[in-house]
Design an enzyme around this catalytic site. Sequence first.
Site, PDB file in Angstrom:
ATOM      1  N   ASP A  34      -6.653   2.541  -4.243  1.00 34.84           N
ATOM      2  CA  ASP A  34      -7.147   1.504  -5.148  1.00 34.84           C
ATOM      3  C   ASP A  34      -8.674   1.423  -5.045  1.00 34.84           C
ATOM      4  O   ASP A  34      -9.223   1.278  -3.953  1.00 34.84           O
ATOM      5  CB  ASP A  34      -6.524   0.153  -4.769  1.00 34.84           C
ATOM      6  CG  ASP A  34      -6.763  -0.892  -5.836  1.00 34.84           C
ATOM      7  OD1 ASP A  34      -5.822  -1.192  -6.575  1.00 34.84           O
ATOM      8  OD2 ASP A  34      -7.911  -1.390  -5.935  1.00 34.84           O
ATOM      9  N   GLY A  42      -0.740   4.957  -1.287  1.00 31.66           N
ATOM     10  CA  GLY A  42      -1.741   5.940  -0.836  1.00 31.66           C
ATOM     11  C   GLY A  42      -3.087   5.320  -0.512  1.00 31.66           C
ATOM     12  O   GLY A  42      -3.984   5.999  -0.005  1.00 31.66           O
ATOM     13  N   TYR A  70      -8.217   3.000 -12.670  1.00 28.62           N
ATOM     14  CA  TYR A  70      -9.626   3.053 -12.250  1.00 28.62           C
ATOM     15  C   TYR A  70     -10.102   1.613 -12.120  1.00 28.62           C
ATOM     16  O   TYR A  70     -11.024   1.161 -12.777  1.00 28.62           O
ATOM     17  CB  TYR A  70     -10.478   3.837 -13.261  1.00 28.62           C
ATOM     18  CG  TYR A  70     -10.105   5.298 -13.382  1.00 28.62           C
ATOM     19  CD1 TYR A  70      -9.437   5.945 -12.342  1.00 28.62           C
ATOM     20  CD2 TYR A  70     -10.417   6.039 -14.514  1.00 28.62           C
ATOM     21  CE1 TYR A  70      -9.089   7.287 -12.443  1.00 28.62           C
ATOM     22  CE2 TYR A  70     -10.078   7.383 -14.617  1.00 28.62           C
ATOM     23  CZ  TYR A  70      -9.407   8.001 -13.582  1.00 28.62           C
ATOM     24  OH  TYR A  70      -9.068   9.321 -13.690  1.00 28.62           O
ATOM     25  N   HIS A  80     -11.211  19.757 -20.139  1.00 24.09           N
ATOM     26  CA  HIS A  80     -12.003  18.551 -19.878  1.00 24.09           C
ATOM     27  C   HIS A  80     -13.451  18.936 -19.608  1.00 24.09           C
ATOM     28  O   HIS A  80     -13.778  20.116 -19.468  1.00 24.09           O
ATOM     29  CB  HIS A  80     -11.394  17.708 -18.744  1.00 24.09           C
ATOM     30  CG  HIS A  80     -11.641  18.221 -17.361  1.00 24.09           C
ATOM     31  ND1 HIS A  80     -11.401  17.455 -16.234  1.00 24.09           N
ATOM     32  CD2 HIS A  80     -12.111  19.397 -16.903  1.00 24.09           C
ATOM     33  CE1 HIS A  80     -11.716  18.149 -15.161  1.00 24.09           C
ATOM     34  NE2 HIS A  80     -12.141  19.319 -15.533  1.00 24.09           N
ATOM     35  N   GLY A  94       3.122   5.298  -5.404  1.00 28.65           N
ATOM     36  CA  GLY A  94       3.410   3.875  -5.655  1.00 28.65           C
ATOM     37  C   GLY A  94       2.430   3.265  -6.641  1.00 28.65           C
ATOM     38  O   GLY A  94       2.827   2.731  -7.679  1.00 28.65           O
ATOM     39  N   GLY A  95       1.138   3.370  -6.360  1.00 25.17           N
ATOM     40  CA  GLY A  95       0.127   2.819  -7.265  1.00 25.17           C
ATOM     41  C   GLY A  95      -0.049   3.685  -8.499  1.00 25.17           C
ATOM     42  O   GLY A  95      -0.086   3.177  -9.620  1.00 25.17           O
ATOM     43  N   HIS A  96      -0.150   4.977  -8.293  1.00 32.52           N
ATOM     44  CA  HIS A  96      -0.493   5.915  -9.380  1.00 32.52           C
ATOM     45  C   HIS A  96       0.495   5.835 -10.541  1.00 32.52           C
ATOM     46  O   HIS A  96       0.101   5.655 -11.694  1.00 32.52           O
ATOM     47  CB  HIS A  96      -0.507   7.328  -8.794  1.00 32.52           C
ATOM     48  CG  HIS A  96      -0.894   8.408  -9.754  1.00 32.52           C
ATOM     49  ND1 HIS A  96      -2.183   8.593 -10.192  1.00 32.52           N
ATOM     50  CD2 HIS A  96      -0.162   9.386 -10.346  1.00 32.52           C
ATOM     51  CE1 HIS A  96      -2.229   9.625 -11.013  1.00 32.52           C
ATOM     52  NE2 HIS A  96      -1.018  10.130 -11.126  1.00 32.52           N
ATOM     53  N   ARG A 112       0.841  -1.216   0.000  1.00 32.44           N
ATOM     54  CA  ARG A 112       0.000   0.000   0.000  1.00 32.44           C
ATOM     55  C   ARG A 112       0.864   1.249   0.000  1.00 32.44           C
ATOM     56  O   ARG A 112       1.792   1.384   0.781  1.00 32.44           O
ATOM     57  CB  ARG A 112      -0.932  -0.012   1.213  1.00 32.44           C
ATOM     58  CG  ARG A 112      -1.890   1.165   1.199  1.00 32.44           C
ATOM     59  CD  ARG A 112      -3.101   0.914   2.056  1.00 32.44           C
ATOM     60  NE  ARG A 112      -2.829   0.994   3.482  1.00 32.44           N
ATOM     61  CZ  ARG A 112      -3.772   0.970   4.418  1.00 32.44           C
ATOM     62  NH1 ARG A 112      -5.054   0.843   4.071  1.00 32.44           N
ATOM     63  NH2 ARG A 112      -3.454   1.042   5.684  1.00 32.44           N
ATOM     64  N   GLU A 116     -11.145   9.907 -22.663  1.00 31.54           N
ATOM     65  CA  GLU A 116     -11.394   8.824 -21.719  1.00 31.54           C
ATOM     66  C   GLU A 116     -12.546   9.249 -20.815  1.00 31.54           C
ATOM     67  O   GLU A 116     -12.674  10.438 -20.501  1.00 31.54           O
ATOM     68  CB  GLU A 116     -10.137   8.621 -20.879  1.00 31.54           C
ATOM     69  CG  GLU A 116     -10.258   7.507 -19.889  1.00 31.54           C
ATOM     70  CD  GLU A 116      -9.124   7.495 -18.870  1.00 31.54           C
ATOM     71  OE1 GLU A 116      -8.153   8.237 -19.045  1.00 31.54           O
ATOM     72  OE2 GLU A 116      -9.246   6.754 -17.903  1.00 31.54           O
TER      73      GLU A 116
HETATM   74  P1  FDA Z   1      -2.851   1.992  -3.421  1.00 31.70           P
HETATM   75  O1  FDA Z   1      -1.876   2.104  -2.320  1.00 31.70           O
HETATM   76  O2  FDA Z   1      -4.235   1.532  -3.087  1.00 31.70           O
HETATM   77  O3  FDA Z   1      -2.229   1.081  -4.572  1.00 31.70           O
HETATM   78  C1  FDA Z   1      -2.883   0.812  -5.792  1.00 31.70           C
HETATM   79  C2  FDA Z   1      -2.289  -0.459  -6.403  1.00 31.70           C
HETATM   80  O4  FDA Z   1      -0.889  -0.297  -6.584  1.00 31.70           O
HETATM   81  C3  FDA Z   1      -2.444  -1.691  -5.514  1.00 31.70           C
HETATM   82  O5  FDA Z   1      -2.523  -2.836  -6.331  1.00 31.70           O
HETATM   83  C4  FDA Z   1      -1.150  -1.717  -4.736  1.00 31.70           C
HETATM   84  O6  FDA Z   1      -0.804  -2.978  -4.228  1.00 31.70           O
HETATM   85  C5  FDA Z   1      -0.153  -1.230  -5.772  1.00 31.70           C
HETATM   86  N1  FDA Z   1       0.965  -0.528  -5.167  1.00 31.70           N
HETATM   87  C6  FDA Z   1       0.919   0.592  -4.392  1.00 31.70           C
HETATM   88  N2  FDA Z   1       2.151   0.966  -4.027  1.00 31.70           N
HETATM   89  C7  FDA Z   1       2.998   0.070  -4.597  1.00 31.70           C
HETATM   90  C8  FDA Z   1       4.403  -0.087  -4.562  1.00 31.70           C
HETATM   91  N3  FDA Z   1       5.180   0.761  -3.886  1.00 31.70           N
HETATM   92  N4  FDA Z   1       4.951  -1.132  -5.219  1.00 31.70           N
HETATM   93  C9  FDA Z   1       4.182  -2.006  -5.893  1.00 31.70           C
HETATM   94  N5  FDA Z   1       2.836  -1.906  -5.967  1.00 31.70           N
HETATM   95  C10 FDA Z   1       2.249  -0.875  -5.312  1.00 31.70           C
HETATM   96  N6  FDA Z   1      -5.706   8.628 -11.343  1.00 31.70           N
HETATM   97  C11 FDA Z   1      -5.219   9.435 -12.326  1.00 31.70           C
HETATM   98  O7  FDA Z   1      -4.556   8.969 -13.251  1.00 31.70           O
HETATM   99  N7  FDA Z   1      -5.446  10.780 -12.272  1.00 31.70           N
HETATM  100  C12 FDA Z   1      -6.144  11.370 -11.267  1.00 31.70           C
HETATM  101  O8  FDA Z   1      -6.310  12.591 -11.266  1.00 31.70           O
HETATM  102  C13 FDA Z   1      -6.664  10.530 -10.237  1.00 31.70           C
HETATM  103  N8  FDA Z   1      -7.403  11.056  -9.210  1.00 31.70           N
HETATM  104  C14 FDA Z   1      -7.885  10.235  -8.219  1.00 31.70           C
HETATM  105  C15 FDA Z   1      -8.641  10.771  -7.164  1.00 31.70           C
HETATM  106  C16 FDA Z   1      -9.143   9.947  -6.153  1.00 31.70           C
HETATM  107  C17 FDA Z   1      -9.933  10.563  -5.024  1.00 31.70           C
HETATM  108  C18 FDA Z   1      -8.904   8.559  -6.207  1.00 31.70           C
HETATM  109  C19 FDA Z   1      -9.457   7.648  -5.134  1.00 31.70           C
HETATM  110  C20 FDA Z   1      -8.153   8.021  -7.243  1.00 31.70           C
HETATM  111  C21 FDA Z   1      -7.652   8.835  -8.267  1.00 31.70           C
HETATM  112  N9  FDA Z   1      -6.914   8.305  -9.328  1.00 31.70           N
HETATM  113  C22 FDA Z   1      -6.424   9.146 -10.311  1.00 31.70           C
HETATM  114  C23 FDA Z   1      -6.659   6.863  -9.411  1.00 31.70           C
HETATM  115  C24 FDA Z   1      -5.305   6.512  -8.814  1.00 31.70           C
HETATM  116  O9  FDA Z   1      -4.297   6.820  -9.759  1.00 31.70           O
HETATM  117  C25 FDA Z   1      -5.237   5.009  -8.485  1.00 31.70           C
HETATM  118  O10 FDA Z   1      -6.236   4.670  -7.565  1.00 31.70           O
HETATM  119  C26 FDA Z   1      -3.853   4.633  -7.962  1.00 31.70           C
HETATM  120  O11 FDA Z   1      -3.631   3.251  -8.133  1.00 31.70           O
HETATM  121  C27 FDA Z   1      -3.704   4.995  -6.512  1.00 31.70           C
HETATM  122  O12 FDA Z   1      -2.411   4.791  -6.051  1.00 31.70           O
HETATM  123  P2  FDA Z   1      -2.192   4.643  -4.463  1.00 31.70           P
HETATM  124  O13 FDA Z   1      -0.763   4.379  -4.242  1.00 31.70           O
HETATM  125  O14 FDA Z   1      -2.846   5.776  -3.760  1.00 31.70           O
HETATM  126  O15 FDA Z   1      -3.092   3.373  -4.176  1.00 31.70           O
END
Ligand code: FDA
Length: 498
Positions: free
Chosen positions: A87, A84, A439, A261, A154-156, A82, A397
């Site tokens: 997901d 942020g 998404y 957009h 990380g995820g993004h 995890r 998109e």
């Molecule tokens: P999280 O921690 O939940 O991880 C997401 C995935 O990545 C999981 O499968 C996780 O295991 C994996 N992962 C995370 N960190 C990792 C690491 N260090 N190594 C390996 N795997 C890892 N998207 C976009 O393109 N433009 C935008 O403007 C937005 N805006 C937005 C707003 C809001 C409110 C949300 C809820 C979501 C978005 N998103 C977005 C989507 C966003 O890009 C997507 O949800 C990402 O995966 C989030 O990354 P996190 O690290 O926060 O998520």
Amino acid sequence: SNSESFVQCFSSHLQNSNSSNEIILPRTSSAYPSVLDFSIQNLRFLNNSTPKPEAIITPFDESQVQAAVICSKKSGIQIRIRSGGHDYEGLSYVSRAPFIIIDLFNLRSIDVDIKNESAWVKSGATLGELYYNIAQKSKVYGFPAGTCPTVGVGGHISGGGFGTIFRKYGLASDNVIDARIVDVNGRILDRKSMGEELFWAIRGGGGSSFGVILAWKLRLVPVPPTVTVCDVTKTKEQGATKLLLKWQKIADKLPEDFFLHSVVGSSDNTITVEFGSLFLGRVDKAVQVIQENFPELSLESSHCSEMSWIQSVLDSAGYSIHESLEILLKRRQFSYFFKAKSDFVTEPISEAGLEGLWHLLLEANTSFMILTPYGGKMSEISDSETAFPHRKGNKYEIQYMVTWGDGKDTKKYVGFMRRLYAYMAPYVSKSPRAAYLNYRDLDLGRNSYGNTSYAQASIWGLKYFKNNFRRLVHVKTLVDPGNFFRNEQSIPVFSSGK
Ligand code: FDA
């Protein structure tokens, strides 16, 4: 049990590293519930029936991530990674198998190097922290990633990542120049030692199938000292439908400095369409570009404000542009119950198609659609340059989103979203009906509990990755043949011989 053997193994590693911090939080730890819940963005997964991890690991240094991978593999326990926690389907903190979470929020330092136009960002950092740190060093550099400051890098970045300047600079993942990852054997690899195939895969293919990404080295991009943000909102009665028909024709063809957009919503029993833009330049030029390409919008300078790029980041995040920049450091902004889906549009949707859509949207007044124009730099990068395949040929998109405030309504709103998606099928990309990994949508298909065949995973894999899916499976088979890093939508391995 698996979890006891994990704790034993991990604790012995900790002794070697002489750490005094509280890094492992078993279920009995008093901090466990608050750390677990803190990064849960979708309230659908914040309840007693959601499976919980055996322990949460909160590493302060990279060797602790290595130990967590080695020990979980040894003790046969799964891991969820995890950053942020955004997901959409909770895959970074929910699993049906016994699991631990590696929560990276303590690994989030950011090192901005303006002279070399780059930054090393540890993967537990958020986009807000990244933008803030760049702004501390320079007013004329930015980074092309998403608009929500609490999203984790990380995820993004491993899934793509786009925001208001991606038509000029491409995705966040297009601007990665190096990375550090812990592989399935617990080794730390950088771009050179991981090789170009794995480096290709983690830019758009999602990180969680391949290892734990520790940090990204990013290329910073120039932004002018003054940018212009404009906003015009029209209701259906004020001609929003006709404007959207025209928008579909021009938004992907505007100069790449222009991002326009549209956000479609429903309120007070009518449809509203907000046309929001960011222009990398001054207001008079912004108005001129729109008057030349989209005169029907009647954009005037009174609809626009000039500001610095970092103020436009505040604005996109829903904050006042006069807010102190420290607000970008907040790791939580809002959370709600939600269900989302995505589509890519290659031909403009007809007026009849839009009218039918309005009927549906009016059924749930907390639903909205964000239409993001492609074109510009996105059309110049080939589909196979990185694992992210949605490039030339896409006009825009769509993100569909519905939110609600009470868990009792989940079934109703998820059902609504599925109907909306079914309605849209004739109007969007086909064979495959493409979707954006970030998404995440488990309705597209999911892996089996054990091993999943290439054919089964193709059902969702081709939607996210199109022709890049097979190459992703090759990379996965090479770097993690035992399929240790897995989840409901992780890249599968080829079974022997295939
Ligand atoms: P999280 O921690 O939940 O991880 C997401 C995935 O990545 C999981 O499968 C996780 O295991 C994996 N992962 C995370 N960190 C990792 C690491 N260090 N190594 C390996 N795997 C890892 N998207 C976009 O393109 N433009 C935008 O403007 C937005 N805006 C937005 C707003 C809001 C409110 C949300 C809820 C979501 C978005 N998103 C977005 C989507 C966003 O890009 C997507 O949800 C990402 O995966 C989030 O990354 P996190 O690290 O926060 O998520």
